[in-house]
Scaffold this motif. Structure first.
Motif, mmCIF file in Angstrom:
data_model
loop_
_atom_site.group_PDB
_atom_site.id
_atom_site.type_symbol
_atom_site.label_atom_id
_atom_site.label_comp_id
_atom_site.label_asym_id
_atom_site.label_seq_id
_atom_site.Cartn_x
_atom_site.Cartn_y
_atom_site.Cartn_z
ATOM 1 N N ILE A 269 0.835 -1.207 0.000
ATOM 2 C CA ILE A 269 0.000 0.000 0.000
ATOM 3 C C ILE A 269 0.865 1.250 0.000
ATOM 4 N N LEU A 270 1.913 1.254 0.824
ATOM 5 C CA LEU A 270 2.800 2.418 0.882
ATOM 6 C C LEU A 270 3.477 2.664 -0.456
ATOM 7 N N ARG A 271 3.930 1.605 -1.086
ATOM 8 C CA ARG A 271 4.614 1.767 -2.377
ATOM 9 C C ARG A 271 3.646 2.172 -3.470
ATOM 10 N N GLY A 272 2.423 1.632 -3.431
ATOM 11 C CA GLY A 272 1.447 1.989 -4.449
ATOM 12 C C GLY A 272 0.958 3.418 -4.335
ATOM 13 N N ARG A 273 0.895 3.935 -3.096
ATOM 14 C CA ARG A 273 0.405 5.299 -2.878
ATOM 15 C C ARG A 273 1.532 6.332 -2.861
ATOM 16 N N THR A 274 2.746 5.911 -3.184
ATOM 17 C CA THR A 274 3.895 6.808 -3.247
ATOM 18 C C THR A 274 4.416 6.823 -4.669
ATOM 19 N N SER A 275 4.798 7.987 -5.156
ATOM 20 C CA SER A 275 5.360 8.076 -6.496
ATOM 21 C C SER A 275 6.692 7.329 -6.559
ATOM 22 N N TYR A 276 7.037 6.918 -7.760
ATOM 23 C CA TYR A 276 8.277 6.157 -7.935
ATOM 24 C C TYR A 276 9.492 6.965 -7.492
ATOM 25 N N LYS A 277 9.518 8.244 -7.830
ATOM 26 C CA LYS A 277 10.656 9.083 -7.470
ATOM 27 C C LYS A 277 10.759 9.228 -5.952
ATOM 28 N N ASN A 278 9.617 9.471 -5.302
ATOM 29 C CA ASN A 278 9.636 9.640 -3.851
ATOM 30 C C ASN A 278 9.984 8.338 -3.149
ATOM 31 N N TRP A 279 9.533 7.209 -3.699
ATOM 32 C CA TRP A 279 9.871 5.911 -3.104
ATOM 33 C C TRP A 279 11.376 5.655 -3.186
ATOM 34 N N GLN A 280 11.941 5.875 -4.350
ATOM 35 C CA GLN A 280 13.368 5.643 -4.516
ATOM 36 C C GLN A 280 14.199 6.599 -3.665
ATOM 37 N N LYS A 281 13.713 7.801 -3.452
ATOM 38 C CA LYS A 281 14.498 8.812 -2.747
ATOM 39 C C LYS A 281 14.374 8.689 -1.239
ATOM 40 N N ASP A 282 13.142 8.444 -0.733
ATOM 41 C CA ASP A 282 12.911 8.565 0.705
ATOM 42 C C ASP A 282 12.445 7.293 1.399
#
Length: 725
Positions: A269-282
């Protein structure tokens, strides 16, 4: 092989009388006896065996000592056990404590001592005999530990097994409204409902814009609704009504959330509701450190620029605010050493970045002295070229930087992906540390941001520092960081053995003493030239054309480049130029040495200007203004009208004259006619008044007139006619 209490023995041959794993409860070597607890259900009382017999089986590999797997409910710290479980465990312990003590010294295993001890304990505590047997067997079965008396609730609740409900029962607690219990609104979930929940919950799990309640309503609208049209009104396309199923016929939002969180994990859920850039960065997992896979200090430098949170003033007049400066920093990844700095008003640009790199590759003592900071060479011993430079997709990711660093200096460039500052985490973190060390928010002119209240004084009016003064502060912050930034995680085993101080200066100094940093000696002048921008210029007949200006040098003249370019075509050559000065450019000779070229005399008017200023000046003068274009257009139209009117008049005059009898008569005497016209033109040339005698002036003859007054002209015409005859 010795046999110890609590060892697990495993039979390997059919000749062994027991067929399952057995635990050793007591070893009585005086009586040559060993007592085993069979690890099988239902539990049974211990079994006596000859010690010599078991030793023989072990020696012949008919039995072996196996590894024990402790149950999960026993492997818990005392703080992890709830008070309720501790109370039950201690109560059970008290019920069989005398039997436990007798089993530890082995007295309970002699003769009929065991059943008599159980009967005595039953009479003493007043419980049923089966309870005592069950507890003591459990104690032996699980390794004679106090935690063996804890309740084994590992499989409590039947995990993975779908719950069944009695006829008429509904899941969920009763709903209380106004003090009255109402029936639960939940529905017994079947496989069809789970598929619907999976689809509906995927809207929430894959899109951060959709709330859980919105996803639930979308699911009801799609799968748990009646779509109907009011028959009493006129039907309109798209005017349908949606009526959801009644209570008890659809999942509740609690069930939707519960089953959705089982289908999709919290990380999904966290990964799906987070943009790819924000996931990779933070939010992604950190599986390494910045210094991993590097040789050591001096292997990789990280370069980045930031706009300082402060406004500066001019050195000529401190009442002139000149804006915020650009800070370029170059840091070593392995040691966190600040190896280069540059503070300027221009940028971020390659012109500023190359100055920061030049500072990183050269001695710092002279640089600091220019800003009034006196240091020893050992306080900032950084003047080395790295193997690799890590940059972002900015000014260093350019053809100019690639030619200067890769081709000229042999330094690789690693480019971080877009929106991934974590790839340059060392230099990014340094800007935060530097602001904290300087306490920049307390300096007059600092950007207050959100701390500024409405109506408060503009912080730009308080600016007092010049560019040189601010650079001096930045240098001091870099020296402080190199001396005091404490990071023990950077130390290797070899550094720890040598008692290296975990600071950038300590780690860098250790690497220098161990010759771990490769030192390539390049003169500062040559280093500066290699960092200049490079272009492919054209050699023309007048010189080397760079940015619209012509340059020349002895090499160009001696090797006859200009003659060759004029006669055989344009020649191309690599040229290095300084954007801050248009006086000179540099080329390389056959030996790879830099040769300076100067402006040709006709272009010396461009001396003292920056290259950008010259290019802009040329562009302005080459491009006419809209007014000039309009004036030129009007003049061209006027010229066309004059030409057309003159031609029309000439055509009309020609029609008045009689036509020649033949084409030969018209074109045969062109040379004679030309000489006549030349004589006539000479007579008509204007002469200043009073220059000639008035008696010599003859009357003008009208062009095309039959009578000719000038006798000299008549004689000439007569002579030409005789020549024709």
């Amino acid at each position: 092989m010795s046999i110890l209490v609590n060892d697990i023995v495993e039979p390997l041959a059919d000749s062994v009388p027991f067929k399952c794993l057995a635990r050793v409860l007591w070893v009585d070597q005086n009586r040559n006896s060993i007592y085993l607890m069979m690890l099988e259900k239902p539990m049974k009382k211990p079994w006596r065996l000859s010690f010599d017999q078991l030793a023989e089986w072990l020696s012949t590999n008919e039995v072996r000592v196996a590894k024990e797997s402790v149950p999960a409910f026993m492997v818990r710290d005392e703080t992890e056990v709830s008070p309720w479980e501790v109370e039950i465990r201690d109560r059970n312990w008290r019920l069989i404590e005398p039997l436990i003590q007798a089993s530890l010294d082995g007295s309970i295993f002699h003769g009929d001592c065991f059943p008599r001890s159980v009967n005595d304990q039953v009479r003493k505590v007043g419980c049923h005999k089966s309870q005592i047997y069950r507890l003591i067997f459990r104690f032996w079965y699980y390794g004679q530990s106090k935690n063996s008396l804890l309740q084994n609730r590992t499989n409590a609740g039947a995990p993975g097994v779908k719950r069944t409900y009695r006829n008429g029962a509904k899941p969920g607690r009763p709903i209380k409204y106004l003090g009255v219990n109402c029936e639960p609104e939940a529905k017994i979930i079947d496989d069809t409902d789970l598929r619907c929940i999976r689809i509906g919950f995927s809207l929430y799990a894959s899109d951060r814009k959709i709330t859980l309640a919105k996803a639930y309503r979308k699911m009801l609208e799609k799968f748990y609704s009646y779509r109907c049209v009011d028959l009493s009104s006129e039907y309109l396309e798209g005017d349908t009504k949606v009526e959801i199923y009644p209570v008890g016929s659809k999942p509740t939002i609690g069930q939707f959330k519960y089953w959705g969180s089982k289908i999709y994990t919290d990380i999904d859920i966290l990964r799906g509701r987070t943009s790819y850039k924000n996931w990779q960065k933070d939010k992604r997992a950190l599986r390494g450190r910045a210094q991993d896979n590097l040789h050591g200090p001096g292997h990789r430098f990280e370069v980045d620029a930031t706009v300082a949170d402060i406004y500066l003033v001019s050195e000529f007049n401190r009442n002139w605010v000149i804006g915020r400066p650009i800070i370029y920093a170059v840091l070593d990844t392995c040691s966190r050493m600040v190896v280069g700095l540059h503070v300027a008003l221009e940028g971020p640009s390659w012109n500023s970045a190359r100055h920061a790199l030049y500072n990183a590759f050269t001695e710092k003592k002279i640089f600091c002295a220019e800003y009034g900071v006196e240091i020893d060479a050992t306080e900032w011993p950084c003047h080395h070229l790295p193997f690799e430079v890590m940059v972002d997709r900015g000014e260093l990711n350019s053809q100019a930087a690639e030619k200067s660093l890769v081709e000229s200096l042999g330094i690789d460039i690693s480019v971080a992906p877009p929106f991934r500052p974590d790839w340059k985490s060392v230099v990014e973190q340094y800007f935060h540390i530097s602001n904290k060390n300087i306490c920049i928010s307390w300096i007059p002119g600092a950007v207050l941001g959100r701390a500024r209240e409405r109506g408060e004084r503009d912080y730009r009016e308080d600016a007092v520092l010049t560019l040189r003064e601010f650079t001096k502060i930045i240098i001091g912050a870099a020296l402080l960081h190199n001396k005091t930034f404490w990071n023990p995680e950077l130390l290797t085993n070899e550094m720890i053995a040598d008692e290296v101080e975990p600071t950038p200066l300590g780690i860098w100094g250790w690497a220098l003493s161990k010759q771990r940093i490769e030192s390539r000696a390049i003169p500062a002048q040559l280093l500066y030239l290699n960092l200049l921008p490079r272009v492919e210029a054209k050699v023309r007949a007048g010189g080397i054309e760079v940015n619209g200006m012509m340059y020349i040098c002895n090499q160009v003249i001696d090797q006859q480049w200009l003659e060759r370019a004029r006669n055989k075509g344009v020649i191309r050559v690599s040229v290095w130029y300084d954007p801050n000065c248009s006086w000179h450019v540099w080329i390389k000779n056959s030996c790879g040495e830099f040769v300076r070229c100067s402006l040709v005399p006709s272009d010396e008017r461009f001396k003292g200007y920056r290259v950008e200023e010259v290019v802009d000046m040329m562009a302005i003068y080459k491009k006419p203004s809209p007014r000039e274009r309009e004036s030129k257009l009007q003049s061209q139209v006027d010229l066309d009208m004059i030409a057309q009117g003159t031609v029309d008049h000439a055509v009309a005059e020609k029609k008045k004259k009689p036509k020649p009898k033949s084409k030969k008569e018209r074109v045969s005497y062109i040379s004679e006619n030309r000489r006549v016209e030349m004589l006539q033109e000479r007579e008509r040339l204007p002469v200043p008044t009073g220059l000639r005698d008035s008696s010599m002036v003859e009357s003008d003859v009208e062009i095309g007139s039959v009578e000719v007054v000038d006798t000299r002209l008549q004689k000439t015409i007569a002579m030409l006619r005789r020549e024709r005859g």
